[in-house]
Structures are given as structure tokens and as C-alpha cells.
Design a protein around this motif. Structure first.
Motif, PDB file in Angstrom:
ATOM      1  N   PRO B  70      28.585  50.349  65.509  1.00 21.82           N
ATOM      2  CA  PRO B  70      29.583  49.377  65.025  1.00 21.82           C
ATOM      3  C   PRO B  70      30.009  49.640  63.583  1.00 21.82           C
ATOM      4  O   PRO B  70      31.172  49.415  63.237  1.00 21.82           O
ATOM      5  N   LEU B  71      29.081  50.130  62.755  1.00 25.08           N
ATOM      6  CA  LEU B  71      29.430  50.341  61.343  1.00 25.08           C
ATOM      7  C   LEU B  71      30.469  51.445  61.187  1.00 25.08           C
ATOM      8  O   LEU B  71      31.377  51.344  60.361  1.00 25.08           O
ATOM      9  N   ILE B  72      30.343  52.528  61.986  1.00 25.13           N
ATOM     10  CA  ILE B  72      31.331  53.610  61.898  1.00 25.13           C
ATOM     11  C   ILE B  72      32.685  53.112  62.394  1.00 25.13           C
ATOM     12  O   ILE B  72      33.714  53.314  61.752  1.00 25.13           O
ATOM     13  N   LEU B  73      32.668  52.436  63.550  1.00 26.19           N
ATOM     14  CA  LEU B  73      33.930  51.933  64.101  1.00 26.19           C
ATOM     15  C   LEU B  73      34.642  51.011  63.106  1.00 26.19           C
ATOM     16  O   LEU B  73      35.816  51.214  62.783  1.00 26.19           O
ATOM     17  N   ILE B  74      33.919  50.009  62.624  1.00 23.62           N
ATOM     18  CA  ILE B  74      34.561  49.037  61.730  1.00 23.62           C
ATOM     19  C   ILE B  74      34.902  49.695  60.397  1.00 23.62           C
ATOM     20  O   ILE B  74      35.999  49.517  59.866  1.00 23.62           O
ATOM     21  N   ILE B 303      31.308  58.311  59.118  1.00 19.92           N
ATOM     22  CA  ILE B 303      30.250  58.726  60.052  1.00 19.92           C
ATOM     23  C   ILE B 303      28.932  58.848  59.287  1.00 19.92           C
ATOM     24  O   ILE B 303      27.886  58.370  59.741  1.00 19.92           O
ATOM     25  N   ILE B 304      28.998  59.458  58.090  1.00 16.53           N
ATOM     26  CA  ILE B 304      27.777  59.620  57.294  1.00 16.53           C
ATOM     27  C   ILE B 304      27.367  58.295  56.662  1.00 16.53           C
ATOM     28  O   ILE B 304      26.212  57.865  56.768  1.00 16.53           O
ATOM     29  N   SER B 305      28.325  57.612  56.013  1.00 21.66           N
ATOM     30  CA  SER B 305      27.950  56.387  55.306  1.00 21.66           C
ATOM     31  C   SER B 305      27.547  55.296  56.300  1.00 21.66           C
ATOM     32  O   SER B 305      26.701  54.455  55.993  1.00 21.66           O
ATOM     33  N   GLY B 306      28.144  55.328  57.511  1.00 22.44           N
ATOM     34  CA  GLY B 306      27.748  54.365  58.535  1.00 22.44           C
ATOM     35  C   GLY B 306      26.301  54.563  58.939  1.00 22.44           C
ATOM     36  O   GLY B 306      25.538  53.607  59.081  1.00 22.44           O
ATOM     37  N   ILE B 307      25.899  55.825  59.101  1.00 25.76           N
ATOM     38  CA  ILE B 307      24.507  56.102  59.472  1.00 25.76           C
ATOM     39  C   ILE B 307      23.576  55.695  58.327  1.00 25.76           C
ATOM     40  O   ILE B 307      22.512  55.112  58.541  1.00 25.76           O
ATOM     41  N   PHE B 308      24.025  55.957  57.077  1.00 27.05           N
ATOM     42  CA  PHE B 308      23.204  55.600  55.918  1.00 27.05           C
ATOM     43  C   PHE B 308      22.936  54.092  55.876  1.00 27.05           C
ATOM     44  O   PHE B 308      21.783  53.646  55.748  1.00 27.05           O
TER      45      PHE B 308
END
Lengths: 306, 359
Positions: B70-74, B303-308
Motif C-alpha cells: 500500500p505504501l508504494i501504491l499510495i 519502491i525503495i522508500s516504501g519498503i524502507f
């Protein structure tokens, strides 16, 4: 029926009090040109510090003072980021709200659900409180109520009639011209952000030690955001903020009045937020030139640049 | 006498930009350490617990990827909105509206249609739900100059109450033993998981695709260019004949729509029914604001910051259990990191020199 109306109006005044306090603070802050979206977070900080100090020392007014100090202290973050570092004020304010909500949740965790036994007596104004109807609604209220109205009037006088207030307003309209008059724009904007933070915290203190007499995470429930909307609705005028805030207090209270009618409580809980959208819509129908919005609201000021 | 002199910096390299972000995060973690110390927790221990809880084990990393979806999508959708200086703080509500639409489609048509038909349909429904909820503030802003920060926030509260109204009322499921919540979605509408994890891969692939496509949209298409002009130089945009209403409607439909997709993933991938708002989303709409900011408003980097930041959410859960810290800890970490990230921008854009002189 009569009793219900009186008690509803009386509670509308109580519910409007934190809105008025926070709106007055935000008016002063925005008049200097700084948009502070941290109200919600600072309010939560004020609520938790006031509650903890009051429950441990038994001194509600000490709690209020500490809350104001804490509110000002945490607001320095927004002031530093948005004034000194010219950061984006929207994002900086949001960050302040996240931080305030988080910190208050952490500090207040051991106090969740503890009842406050210290009573803050209502102030009954002699003679005036004997006026039929009005006496009960307006003159038998918590000290915060009188304080909120008094401070809103003081803020109005301050912004409209005093030298410092006029300088703050011109800082929000045209900082460069103000600076050439020998006024320190940075200092005035810092001052305004701190005053705003103090007001937001005071609103939070009212919530925890007078309104609900308890602390729970997220108890500010969007009131900080509503105060930001009320700032627009009040056309950046603390005098107008008075009736705007109490009108909204009424909307908060009307939920409880309508619950027995069988309307969904979730729909009623929506009302303050729906009403916020509606008032902003109504304001938008006005001529934008008459809105009085500070011309440089949200614009960072760079010194020594043309 | 020491005087501080600041001058604007014009040649910002990617390396300098990257280093500024790293230093901002390190400085932020420094302040967070002080907060941990005051809370009576060893900060080194707490911070290493956060990262070992989220990246240090296979189980942890699987959870991190789950929350990254959800974080990457949003976050990707927010980069588009924020580039146009449209401050969409309402992704939380847009996510919930997507979840509501998807649940309705899933419950209504799920039994009747095969999975390869129903799954795309619920994603479409979620996108439409989130997108519609997103274009309301766009109309309000362009047509009625209503501040979008306030309108998107108010719409969050309104959507949460609306959802609750549905699940305690007309949509209340018979299988929930009186607890609020809808019935479970039919099996055909439930997303497949990577075995041994909660990663609903369809949404993960969708999220990565969206981030890539949006990157192309922002940098390579006329619409992306117009969105950037609306944000950076609205006056020039007016002269150039950019239709602000159209641009804002499209970008908010995309931004809200992606949040809606995230809502679909949470309902059809994780919970399998629509429950209370706080259980559908654990504040993803707000955390994604920081995800977008950390990505420097480039959708690809979300993609990276969402995973972080998913890691911080998962690690935050871990230290809640192991160190007894309150749930609010994650909010403190997020808020502090965001403050340091925006402060870091100043040092990226300005050159600061100390001048020593004798007086």
C-alpha cells in the motif's frame, strides 16, 4: 424542552471553547504569513501535558501553564523549518502534527483512562448568571470559556490596534516592505508561531482537564484541523472567530441531541466534518478580494533578495 | 567574529542529493535516539530492533514487503499530486473508499464470476472508488478555491464514518457473530499469496508497475509536464493555456485511484472482509506522504522508500512487543524523519560557509 435547549446551548459553548482558542492562535500565526498545520499535534501535546501535571500536582492552572510552555516549545520546530530554513510549510506542519500526536501518545500512555478527580469549578458571574436563560448559557461556565472569549477580544485589539499587531499583519502582507521599515520579519514570524502554538496547547488543556477530564490518545479528534478551517471562515479576524467557533460547538453538540431520534450515530459523527466543507464552500462564494487572506500566507521569506 | 553566509546552490548532483537524504535520516535517528533515551529505552538497542525486526529475518522481510504494497501504491500517486502542489492528505479516505467499492463488487458478483474476471473487476472498482473520492477535493479546489489540505482531511473523517455506518448497518455480515464487519469475500475474489507469507503478489506487481508507469507519465508525457507546471509555475501555466481543472481532476483521479487500489489489496489480500477503518488501514495514507517525500517526488523511488517505511512499521510493531513501547512510537519516528528530510532540503539548496574575520 426548554431545559434541553438551554443545556444544549450551554454545551455548545463548552464544545466551542477549544475551537475558539485554537482558531485565535492560528489567526495570529497566519496573519504573520506562516501557515501552521501542526495545530492538531500541538493541541494533543497541550492536552497530555496539562493532564499529567494536573493529575500529579493537583494544580490545574499549573497544568495549563506547563501545557502552554510545551506547545510553544514544540512549535519552535515548525518555526525553525518554515522561517529560518524556508521549508515547505504544508509538509512541515504535517510533520509537526505527526510528531505531536506520536509524542503525546507515548508520554500519555500510563495515564490513559485515569479519571481526573480535581474539579475545576464553573465560574458563576454574580448578577449576570441570574438572567433567565442567558445566565445559564453564558454566565455559568468553565473558566476556559471566559478566557477564550477574553483572549479572542485581546487578540483582535492586538492585531488591529497595537503597533506590534500591525507589524505582524504587514509581515504577512508584504514582508520585504516591512523589513525596510526596520522591522525584523523573522523575529515577528517566530513570535507569531509561538503564540499560535501556545493557544493550540491551551485548547488541548481545556479538552483534557475541563471538557472530558481524562486523557486518551487521539482525543483531539480533528478539532485542530477544524480550527484551521475556522480561521478561513473567520476571515482571519479573531472577533469573527468567536461566533464561528460557537456555531461549530453547536454542531458538535447537536449530535447528542439527535441521537435519540434514531439517526445513525456514525452519520451524526460526520456532521462537524461535513459542516466544515459546507462553510468553506459558502465562504468561496464571497468575492475573494474581501476574504482578507494574508497576501504572503505560506510563502517563505528570503532575506536580502529582490 | 564568525559569520554564517548562505548562498543558493545551483548545481545539485544526484550524489549530493542522495547524501543529503542519508545525512538527514541519520540526524533524524539521532533525535529519535534522544526520545528513546527519555522513554527509558536503550536507543541503540531499540533502533537495531526496528531494523532487525523488519529486514533481519525472512519472516520480518516478508511482512515488510506486505506493508510496502500500500505504501508504494499510495506514495507513487502522491508524488504526482505533490508535484502539482496539490496537497492530498486524504489518501487514507481514498484507500477506504476503494476498499468499500471493492467489497461491494466482490460480495455482489463474486459468486457469479470466475476469479480471472472478478479480480480485475475489484481492482477496477477500487480504483474508481478511490479516484472519485479524490476528484471531489480537486473540484472543490479549482472551482471553489477550497483549500485541499482541509477538504481531503475532512473527507478522511467522513469516509471512515461512512464505512463504519455500512459495516454496523446494512452490510453487517451474518458470519461475524454480531461483530461489525461484512461477510467474507467469496474465494474467487480473494487474492493469491506468495506461499508462506501474506504478500498478495498481484497487488505487489501492480504497485511496481504503477510506480514505473507513473515515472514515465511525469517525465515523458505532456500531461506530466503540465502537472509539473501547475505546481512550479502556475502563472506560466495559465499563459500556456493549461486547463487547471482538467489537469487537477486527472491527477487526483490517479492519486486517489492508486490509494483505492491499496484498499483493494488490504481487503482482498489480507483481511478478506471489510472491518473497522482502523483495521483496514494502519495509517498508510499518512505514512505514504513521507514515502513520497523521501522519494524526492519521483514515483520510481517510492519502491525503495516504501519498503524502507514499511520496515519502520514492521519494526515498530516488533519493538512494541519486545520493549513495551506504545504504538505511537512509529508516529514519532515518522514525524521526526519527515522534519529532518525537509530541513535537509535547505542544506541541499544552499551553500553555507562560515567566515572568520578579525574585528
Amino acid at each position: 424542552m426548554e431545559d434541553i435547549i438551554i443545556s444544549t446551548l450551554q454545551r455548545a459553548m463548552v464544545a466551542g471553547t477549544p475551537l475558539l482558542l485554537a482558531t485565535t492562535g492560528e489567526v495570529i500565526c497566519e496573519r504573520s504569513g506562516i501557515l501552521n498545520l501542526g495545530v492538531e499535534g500541538v493541541m494533543a501535546m497541550g492536552a497530555v501535558t496539562a493532564f499529567i501535571v494536573t493529575i500529579t500536582t493537583g494544580q490545574p492552572w499549573l497544568g495549563v501553564l506547563v501545557a502552554i510552555g510545551a506547545g510553544m516549545a514544540i512549535s519552535i520546530i515548525h518555526a525553525f523549518a518554515s522561517i529560518t530554513l524556508q521549508a515547505n510549510q504544508v509538509v512541515s506542519g504535517l510533520a509537526l502534527t505527526m510528531l505531536g500526536l506520536g509524542l503525546s501518545g507515548m508520554i500519555g500512555k500510563p495515564y490513559v483512562g485515569k479519571p481526573l478527580s480535581i474539579k475545576m469549578d464553573d465560574w458563576t458571574i454574580p448578577y449576570l448568571s441570574d438572567i433567565p436563560y442567558l445566565g445559564k448559557i453564558l454566565f455559568t461556565q468553565s473558566p476556559f470559556f471566559y478566557l477564550a472569549i477574553f483572549l479572542a477580544l485581546v487578540a483582535w485589539f492586538f492585531l488591529e490596534r497595537t503597533r506590534l499587531g500591525i507589524q505582524i499583519r504587514s509581515t504577512g502582507e508584504n514582508p520585504r516592505a516591512t523589513e525596510t521599515q526596520g522591522v525584523n520579519v523573522f523575529r515577528l514570524r517566530y513570535l507569531s508561531v509561538l503564540i499560535g502554538g501556545g493557544f493550540s496547547a491551551l485548547a488541548g488543556a481545556h479538552l483534557s482537564i475541563s471538557y472530558s477530564k481524562s486523557w486518551i490518545e487521539g482525543m483531539t479528534a480533528g478539532r485542530g484541523w477544524i480550527a484551521i478551517a475556522l480561521t478561513i471562515f473567520a476571515l482571519w479576524n479573531p472577533g469573527r472567530a468567536i461566533w464561528a467557533a460557537f456555531l461549530f460547538g453547536g454542531i458538535f453538540v447537536v449530535q447528542y441531541l439527535m441521537q435519540p431520534l434514531g439517526i445513525s450515530p456514525n452519520f451524526l459523527a460526520m456532521l462537524p466534518y461535513l459542516a466544515t466543507l459546507i462553510i468553506l464552500f459558502l465562504i468561496s462564494l464571497k468575492d475573494p478580494r474581501k476574504l482578507n487572506a494574508p497576501a504572503m500566507l505560506g510563502e517563505p521569506y528570503k532575506r536580502g533578495e529582490r | 567574529m564568525i559569520t554564517i553566509k548562505t548562498t543558493d546552490r545551483y548545481n545539485i548532483t544526484a550524489f549530493r542529493s542522495f547524501m543529503t537524504i542519508i545525512l538527514s535520516l541519520v540526524a533524524g535517528l539521532g533525535v529519535i535516539s534522544i526520545i528513546f533515551l527519555m522513554a527509558g529505552v536503550n536507543p541503540l538497542h531499540a533502533i537495531s530492533e526496528i531494523f532487525s525486526g523488519s529486514f533481519g529475518s525472512i519472516y520480518g522481510f516478508k511482512e515488510t514487503l506486505t506493508k510496502a504494497i500500500p505504501l508504494i501504491l499510495i506514495g507513487a500517486g502522491l508524488t504526482l499530486a505533490f508535484r502539482a502542489k496539490f496537497w492530498n492528505i486524504g489518501a487514507e479516505g481514498q484507500l477506504l473508499m476503494g476498499a468499500i467499492f471493492a467489497t461491494w463488487v466482490g460480495l455482489t458478483f463474486g459468486e457469479l464470476l470466475p476469479p480471472y474476471f472478478i479480480v480485475p473487476l475489484i481492482f477496477l472498482a477500487g480504483f474508481i472508488g478511490g479516484g472519485l473520492w479524490g476528484i471531489i477535493p480537486a473540484i472543490l479546489k479549482i472551482k471553489y478555491s477550497i483549500n485541499e489540505v482541509i477538504s481531503t482531511l475532512m473527507l478522511n473523517y467522513i469516509c471512515a464514518e461512512l464505512l463504519t455506518m455500512l459495516i454496523v448497518g446494512p452490510w453487517k455480515g451474518k458470519t461475524r457473530f454480531g461483530f461489525p464487519g461484512t461477510n467474507n469475500l467469496p474465494d474467487s475474489a480473494i487474492l493469491g499469496l506468495i506461499p508462506g507469507s501474506r504478500i498478495h503478489y498481484a497487488t505487489l506487481i501492480l504497485a511496481i508497475l504503477c510506480a514505473i508507469v507513473l515515472c514515465v507519465v511525469i517525465y515523458k508525457t505532456r500531461f506530466g509536464y503540465e502537472a509539473r507546471v501547475v505546481g512550479e509555475n502556475p502563472d506560466a501555466g495559465k499563459y500556456a493555456g493549461i486547463n487547471f481543472l482538467k489537469t487537477s481532476l486527472i491527477l487526483m483521479a490517479i492519486s486517489g485511484g492508486l490509494a483505492g487500489l491499496a484498499g483493494v489489496g488490504e481487503v482482498a489480500g489480507i483481511h478478506h472482509y471489510l472491518g473497522y477503518p482502523a483495521s483496514v488501514s494502519s495509517g498508510y495514507g499518512f505514512t505514504a506522504i513521507i514515502v513520497a517525500w523521501l522519494a524526492k517526488l519521483n514515483p520510481l523511488f517510492t519502491i525503495i522508500s516504501g519498503i524502507f517505511f514499511a520496515g519502520i512499521l514492521v519494526g515498530g510493531d516488533a519493538i512494541q512487543i519486545s520493549l513495551g513501547l506504545p504504538a505511537a512510537t512509529v508516529e514519532i519516528v515518522n514525524g521526526t524523519l519527515l522534519i529532518f528530510l525537509i530541513m535537509g532540503d535547505y542544506f541541499l539548496n544552499h551553500k553555507i560557509t562560515l567566515q572568520f574575520s578579525h574585528t
